[in-house]
Scaffold this active site. Structure first.
Site, PDB file in Angstrom:
ATOM      1  N   GLU A   1      -4.896   0.304  -9.382  1.00  0.00           N
ATOM      2  CA  GLU A   1      -4.279   0.523 -10.680  1.00  0.00           C
ATOM      3  C   GLU A   1      -4.871  -0.425 -11.715  1.00  0.00           C
ATOM      4  O   GLU A   1      -5.553  -1.390 -11.378  1.00  0.00           O
ATOM      5  CB  GLU A   1      -2.768   0.297 -10.571  1.00  0.00           C
ATOM      6  CG  GLU A   1      -2.099   1.362  -9.697  1.00  0.00           C
ATOM      7  CD  GLU A   1      -0.631   1.059  -9.475  1.00  0.00           C
ATOM      8  OE1 GLU A   1       0.067   0.801 -10.461  1.00  0.00           O
ATOM      9  OE2 GLU A   1      -0.189   1.107  -8.315  1.00  0.00           O
TER      10      GLU A   1
ATOM     11  N   LYS B   1       6.521  -3.294   2.459  1.00  0.00           N
ATOM     12  CA  LYS B   1       6.435  -2.406   3.628  1.00  0.00           C
ATOM     13  C   LYS B   1       6.704  -3.189   4.919  1.00  0.00           C
ATOM     14  O   LYS B   1       7.332  -2.675   5.846  1.00  0.00           O
ATOM     15  CB  LYS B   1       5.074  -1.722   3.651  1.00  0.00           C
ATOM     16  CG  LYS B   1       4.930  -0.711   2.502  1.00  0.00           C
ATOM     17  CD  LYS B   1       3.494  -0.293   2.282  1.00  0.00           C
ATOM     18  CE  LYS B   1       3.394   0.740   1.162  1.00  0.00           C
ATOM     19  NZ  LYS B   1       1.989   0.968   0.741  1.00  0.00           N
TER      20      LYS B   1
END
Lengths: 449, 449
Positions: free
Chosen positions: B191, B206
């Site tokens: 990004e 995660k």
């Protein structure tokens, strides 16, 4: 200490997997109770013979030869006897008496799956079978649940550890089939009678189960095309290696289109195939298993792990047991198998792949042209030809004999473009009948490109 | 045509994943109805701005800015907006109004998971989140269900595609971090602000989710140790390659023992680590993800696939949607998250691994002995030392200057035996303060051996 309710678990069979299931159930009893919200009590283990049918660590006092009595009094029945009879009758009895059933019996599922699933659905019971394919590898649940909103296009599975061990040894050690099989037997990877593994029967049963699940379609075991690894020669493995491939016995389940009518159907098949060295399946070594799944939205996925082993497979059984037990605790029916799509299962003739055909041919001018002609006559387009150095004539043949017409032979390896099996098998039949061809040495398909 | 009952599906967010979910839901409507036994009707898509917040292919007439109205009238709510607020409030509202919820929001689950799961359990609703970890890869369900009867020992996960792409490029192309990141940005793998990925925040979220699931324990995001890849130099990757390792950013969840008290606990941590080239994770290339699980009975398993991508992640969302919808059709509560084990979450200091410490040192006699002494003083045992060719002195330094005491430097790479992080970090602090050490260039842990 929490006063959990009790679930009665019946175990049928105390072989390598069954005895590990019993051991883990007893060892992890508290942890499992906590996880499930109920105490899982192993109420008995049915065996045929109290003296001989008992793996290590199985308590003598749990054994019984009266399987039916055990089944009828249980909440969950775990069938790990294998074989069709009496496993089928016992599972039917368990379902009818209201128990959920867990099985690792691939032969039974591949041949009588629909009967068992239908009964389970009728009576509102659940049939779990994670252990039937890929040992410890979770593959049934991901296919049934995780990919339930996707569309599976193809599965390439290394689902038989024995043959993968043998082929890996041939690839890495240069063994021929016979010595690799002997090593597998010695290490306990192959059974005394290895037919079920090396002829692909075991993989075919798993292909039927996976294809049924992936395509929501009933795939009878009789519709699974099957070729084992007994025709794979050390030379084939070596030639594959040089060309950037590795030979693997694959269970292939594929959504395909009928080349004539354009209608959609599925194919399930097992054969030794060449896959590119950089394919994730190429790195699956030894007796490991892996299932490579291509789905429309998810793309490529792979599930990898130990494909066999008593303790490893017991892990899959216990996962199913926890699911079944949670269902008993929280109530509500389970998930029914979905076979509503019921696509036609196509014959191998409608499958298209690329091929590598290895031929022993007469070493004389004009042979290549003749052979190329046979391919083109059958609509199979040749992509590449590798001619090996002519085979040395046997030592006893002297120059005079050679001049007089006794020829040497050469090896030709023909790589084709994509063609249907129907076209390829007609080509191979014609090659076998050609006077230029001494022998069709091998026909190997190329997958995973 | 079967007259199915209808389930109303609300979608919150129409970004890259949301718009693909909408597209697949509309495209595969009949197939999904058949599979579920109910028609899944997309009743609306909540966005913040009707003009700008809409991915390709999303029908304009389904858009609404009134998320709350949409939620309250739905059977199943799919949250794909990301971020904490208002995603958290919307999910709480959905659960309270009786809907099942599907989310891919890892940041929210890692920070407010317990609150959401507790409410879901209270109201008898279900919260699905397969898309939160590993994109299309089924990992939540296998951990929660398939391994529910086993005992997970360790998870090594490549769970961030951006950093795996960057490290793979550094490994294969010899790029430095900056140019690999530039390439990742250009290709859309990174990004505009890559901080969340390259500093390991995404992987840490995660790790918290996976550790909680694997160990049936609440693992707060604050307890996850985190190091990103910004300290990884081209030289480290190159040296690792020569030593038979590859550098990967790993999310590690591990059942460990407190080295002092011997009590059992868990560790969740993220850092760039060296793994052996023949480890299955070493072959995970590009932006792919893979989760390697070691369980007591199952042994080693690996789950591999696309870790990101709108369409791929949408596959995981749809899998959850089918599960949720089947639950509505067949009735009965779902599976509650099991956090009953609630093991303590240990600080990084209690973790033990091997290390490779790269030092820039003064190139003079006696330095090695001095450095070896610092390691042994802190109880860290040295396994191997690699000394590179002394670094060339800068061009401006002439022989006279060198004789006068201006020294060159050399690079030392010290490989250690297993040591605790506490011991290692004390060693590194002492090294940094030593007059023989010009700089501690990198400290990399070794995993997967």
């Amino acid at each position: 200490m929490i006063d959990y309710r009790t679930l009665r678990i019946a175990l049928l069979g105390a072989g390598s997997v069954g005895s590990q299931v019993a051991t883990l159930l007893l060892e992890h009893s508290d942890e499992l109770a906590q996880r499930v919200g109920a105490r899982l009590v192993l109420s008995g283990i049915a065996v045929r013979d109290l003296e001989t049918d008992r793996g290590p660590g199985v308590p003598r006092e749990l054994l019984t030869t009266d399987a039916e009595e055990l089944i009828v009094g249980s909440d969950i029945v775990i069938e790990l006897m294998g074989g069709i009879t009496p496993a089928r009758e016992y599972i039917l009895l368990a379902l009818r008496s209201g128990a959920d059933v867990i099985t690792g019996n691939k032969a039974l599922l591949a041949t009588h799956g629909p009967e068992l699933f239908d009964l389970a659905q009728q009576v509102g019971a659940q049939l779990y079978y994670e252990a039937a394919v890929g040992g410890a590898i979770p593959i049934i649940r991901p296919l049934r649940d995780s990919l339930a909103g996707d569309r599976v296009q193809r599965i390439l599975g290394i689902v038989n550890g024995t043959t993968n061990y043998i082929l890996d040894r041939m690839d890495r050690g240069g063994d021929d089939l016979e010595s690799a099989l002997a090593a597998a037997t010695e290490l306990g990877y192959a059974e005394a009678d290895p037919t079920g593994d090396i002829e692909g029967y075991d993989a075919a049963q798993k292909a039927a189960i996976l294809a049924g699940l992936a395509f929501h379609t009933t795939v009878p075991i009789a519709s699974v095309y099957r070729e084992g690894i007994t025709g794979v020669r050390a030379e084939d493995v070596e030639a594959a290696r040089k060309a950037g491939y590795v030979v693997k016995l694959l269970a292939i389940c594929e959504r395909i289109t009928d080349p004539e009518t354009g209608s959609e159907g599925v194919s399930a098949r097992v054969y030794p195939a060449l896959i590119p060295r950089d394919h994730p399946l190429a790195a699956v070594r030894g007796a490991n298993n892996a299932v490579f799944v291509e789905a429309e939205a998810a793309g490529s996925l792979m599930f990898y792990g130990a494909g066999a082993g008593g303790r490893e497979t017991a892990s899959a059984v216990l996962g199913d047991l926890v699911s079944a037990a949670r269902r008993h605790v929280i109530g509500g029916p389970g998930v029914a198998e979905s076979t509503q799509a019921d696509l036609p299962v196509f014959d191998i003739g409608k499958v298209s792949t690329r091929y590598r055909v290895s031929l022993s041919v007469a070493d004389r001018p004009g042979v290549l042209a003749q052979i190329a002609r046979i391919f083109s006559d059958h609509g199979v387009s040749v992509e590449a030809v590798e001619q090996s150095v002519p085979n040395a004539p046997s030592a006893g043949i002297d120059a005079a004999e050679r001049r007089s017409g006794v020829e040497g032979t050469a090896t030709l390896v023909i790589g084709t473009h994509t063609a249907t099996e129907a076209a390829l098998s007609a080509t191979v039949a014609a090659l076998a009948g050609s006077e230029s061809v001494v022998a069709v040495q091998s026909v190997l398909r190329v997958e995973g490109e």
